[in-house]
Design a protein around this motif. Structure first.
Motif, short mmCIF file in Angstrom:
data_model
loop_
_atom_site.label_atom_id
_atom_site.label_comp_id
_atom_site.label_asym_id
_atom_site.label_seq_id
_atom_site.Cartn_x
_atom_site.Cartn_y
_atom_site.Cartn_z
N THR A 1 -41.11 -21.72 -29.74
CA THR A 1 -39.84 -22.29 -30.79
C THR A 1 -40.53 -23.02 -31.96
O THR A 1 -40.01 -23.37 -33.17
CB THR A 1 -38.75 -23.17 -30.09
N GLY B 1 -39.68 -22.11 -35.55
CA GLY B 1 -39.14 -23.15 -36.51
C GLY B 1 -40.03 -23.21 -37.70
O GLY B 1 -39.46 -23.27 -38.71
N PHE C 1 -31.81 -24.57 -34.69
CA PHE C 1 -31.91 -24.53 -33.41
C PHE C 1 -33.28 -24.23 -32.46
O PHE C 1 -33.60 -24.76 -31.48
CB PHE C 1 -30.84 -23.54 -32.88
N PHE C 2 -34.14 -23.83 -33.33
CA PHE C 2 -35.69 -23.61 -32.83
C PHE C 2 -36.29 -25.11 -33.04
O PHE C 2 -37.18 -25.40 -32.12
CB PHE C 2 -36.56 -22.84 -33.80
N ALA D 1 -35.09 -27.35 -30.31
CA ALA D 1 -35.36 -26.92 -28.99
C ALA D 1 -36.90 -27.64 -28.84
O ALA D 1 -37.20 -27.92 -27.83
CB ALA D 1 -35.54 -25.38 -28.80
N GLY E 1 -32.46 -21.31 -28.67
CA GLY E 1 -32.80 -22.61 -28.72
C GLY E 1 -32.11 -23.47 -27.67
O GLY E 1 -32.61 -24.31 -26.93
#
Length: 621
Positions: free
Chosen positions: A26, A30, A71-72, A75, A148
């Motif tokens: 992630t 991201g 959301f990445f 996470a 995520g």
């Protein structure tokens, strides 16, 4: 939340490698989402102005990448343990009970993550056959939410089991007991319409007291509302969380954070600060005055007050120690300067305020300049009166050559002027200007100083995606809670009460109440959530009572900032104390004089609207 080592749990060797692996994935996704988004927005502006051929798909792609980034990023931040809560109330508990309460908050993070996994899975499933206006599959917007959420679940579960079995089991049983009590209450009184709202407020206040990270406190409150409201499908939870960040204008937040961090890494920040120190050091209180000016300059770059404090504090605190200045006094100056800088563009909270209250962000940027200058002047005077004179050679034993120093300062100032010119002239939107700021900070900084290597650049994008995800997940959760409040007609009820107060007792009493509300909730909720919840309620009432929206908006932002950096709860002050290496109790007395000056300045801005509206009127707003 601190981890206690010495765990005897067998699950940790299984979960920890999985969590680290997923967090790395992630983190890369991201950082890549942020990088591609900068290219998309930057290219969109180039095509529109240079080739007169706008990219019709650019904004939609940017919004999809924005959701992925958030959301990445959150996470990744969860995997790194980056979320913070308020532990002030925990100090009131007996030490034997405190460990269990702290650990129960970890179970709550797992609970919220599970809820988001379930709700986002339903959302992805529903959207599989749907497309956007340009033909893009709608599921692309929601798949990152689901991924995520899964990584958040694994990461929070890992943090749960990094503890002794006794504490893990007892805290888990305690949380399970609360869930059973809530479910039993819901089963016994299903016809009670006020039950979802009761659960929502109970979770909010218990979350604040227990020290649950703000984003998860807000997420828990809204999630429990959707779970206990039979008229709303649970998929609404993930839908509202993702909708909270599905806005092109909010991209300015991660972009300005990225630009400010790039300036710090490539040495532009340190050169600019040293330039100011060498200019102001000859005056009484020169180091404190440098702090005030540096915070003003950096607010025009990074957009985030906490990022400003971290950047300036990282450069100035060693000089404070070398000159034997009071670190507690320095922390007070940092906190007061951060409040002053709340209205200097491109502050994150100005962007959020314009977004949620439907006020021109460009107009807010311009409206905040004169009030900030007024607070800047009175802070400089205060710093001069109470500060001590320093020897510049003590602050900087090894001085940078003047040519390099002037070049570095000029490059940094040019970026500030570029942002300011773009905002004032309306050449582009705040998001587009922020994309240009990123490209400028990276490309020009690399050419001028050669300190931002490829490896450092990759790390920069990954770290900023995590920071942006953590910040914007607060916005997303606050939006979801705001939706729940709207369903319960809470804003309308509050509006009726406040309109009655303003009508019967005068508009100025309403303004005073607004300031007090924002100071209190700003200290607990951070900036964005307080504005997201209260701005849609208060701004229309203020307009109805005769206040100019720009004037009222700036007052709201200042009041919220004052709460954020005020003892004993302000999260911003906690961060400032950490950066300065001091404790809250030691800072409270030295910072009082600066806080009082700032508070008087805010009241003056509130009482004299022309301070805020004069410049926008000249600029045609």
């Amino acid at each position: 939340m601190s981890d206690i080592t010495g765990t005897n749990t067998l699950l940790v060797p299984v979960i920890s490698p999985l969590s680290r692996f997923l967090t790395k994935i992630t983190a890369i996704l991201g950082g890549l989402s942020l990088f591609i988004n900068v290219l998309v927005v930057f290219s969109s502006v180039i095509f529109r102005y240079a080739f007169h051929s706008p990219l019709e798909w650019a904004e939609e792609v940017a919004r999809a990448l924005m959701i992925a980034l958030v959301f990445f990023g959150v996470a990744t931040s969860s995997g790194r343990g980056g979320h913070i809560g308020i532990d002030l109330f925990l100090g009131l508990l007996p030490s034997s009970l405190r460990a269990y309460v702290v650990h129960s908050t970890r179970w709550i993070l797992v609970f919220v993550s599970i809820g988001l996994v379930i709700s986002s899975y339903d959302l992805v499933y529903i959207s599989l056959e749907q497309t956007t206006e340009t033909g893009m599959p709608l599921a692309l917007f929601y798949i990152p939410v689901f991924i995520g959420a899964i990584v958040m679940f694994v990461a929070t579960l890992e943090h749960v089991f990094q503890q002794e079995k006794k504490i893990v089991l007892r805290s888990g049983i305690g949380v399970l007991g609360l869930i059973v009590i809530g479910f039993t209450t819901y089963s016994l009184f299903p016809e009670l319409e006020s039950l979802p709202a009761f659960f929502m407020f109970a979770c909010f206040f218990l979350g604040i007291i227990a020290g649950i990270p703000i984003a998860f406190t807000l997420g828990l409150s809204s999630m429990v509302f959707f779970l206990s409201n039979p008229t709303l499908p649970f998929v609404f939870f993930a839908q509202q969380v993702s909708a909270g960040v599905d806005h092109f204008v909010l991209l300015a937040i991660p972009f300005f954070l990225l630009a400010g961090s790039a300036m710090e890494i490539n040495g532009m920040s340190s050169r600019l600060v040293e330039f100011i120190v060498r200019g102001m050091g000859r005056f009484k209180g020169g180091l404190n005055m440098t702090t005030v000016l540096s915070m003003a300059f950096f607010s025009g770059i990074s957009g985030s007050k906490l990022a400003d404090v971290a950047a300036v504090g990282g450069v100035l605190m060693p000089a404070v120690k070398r000159t034997k200045q009071s670190r507690e006094d320095a922390a007070g100056v940092f906190a007061a300067s951060a409040v002053m800088a709340e209205s200097i563009p491109p502050c994150v909270n100005l962007i959020v305020m314009g977004f949620v209250a439907n006020i021109s962000i460009g107009a807010l940027f311009i409206a905040g300049i004169v009030p900030a200058v007024c607070l800047l002047i009175i802070l400089l005077i205060t710093a001069n009166i109470f500060g001590k004179k320093i020897n510049v050679s003590d602050a900087y034993p090894v001085l940078m050559p003047k040519k390099q120093l002037i070049l570095g300062a000029a490059v940094g100032l040019l970026m500030i002027l570029m942002i300011g010119r773009g905002v004032v002239a309306g050449i582009a939107t705040s998001t587009e200007i922020s994309a240009f700021a990123v490209v400028y900070a990276i490309v020009v900084g690399r050419i001028a100083f050669r300190e931002l290597t490829l490896k450092a650049t990759i790390k920069l994008f990954i770290d900023m995606s995590a920071m942006s995800g953590m910040l914007l997940f607060i916005v997303a959760s606050a939006t979801s809670l705001s939706y729940a409040l709207t369903i319960e007609m809470i804003p309308q009820k509050c509006a009726d009460i406040l309109v009655s107060i303003g009508t019967n007792h005068g508009a100025w009493l309403f303004l005073i109440l607004s300031i007090l509300i924002l100071i209190v909730f700003g200290s607990v909720l951070e900036g964005a959530p307080a504005l997201i919840i209260f701005a849609p309620i208060l701004v229309p009432i203020a307009i109805q009572l005769g206040f100019h929206p720009l004037h009222y908006g700036i007052v709201m932002v200042f009041a919220m900032g004052f709460g954020l950096f005020s003892p004993p709860i302000g999260l911003g002050l906690y961060a400032t104390c950490t950066i300065c290496g001091v404790t809250m109790k030691d800072v409270m007395k030295p910072m009082l004089k600066y806080q009082m000056v700032i508070f008087v300045g805010i009241i003056l801005v509130a009482l004299f609207p022309f301070i805020t509206t004069w410049l926008p009127n000249i600029m045609g707003y």
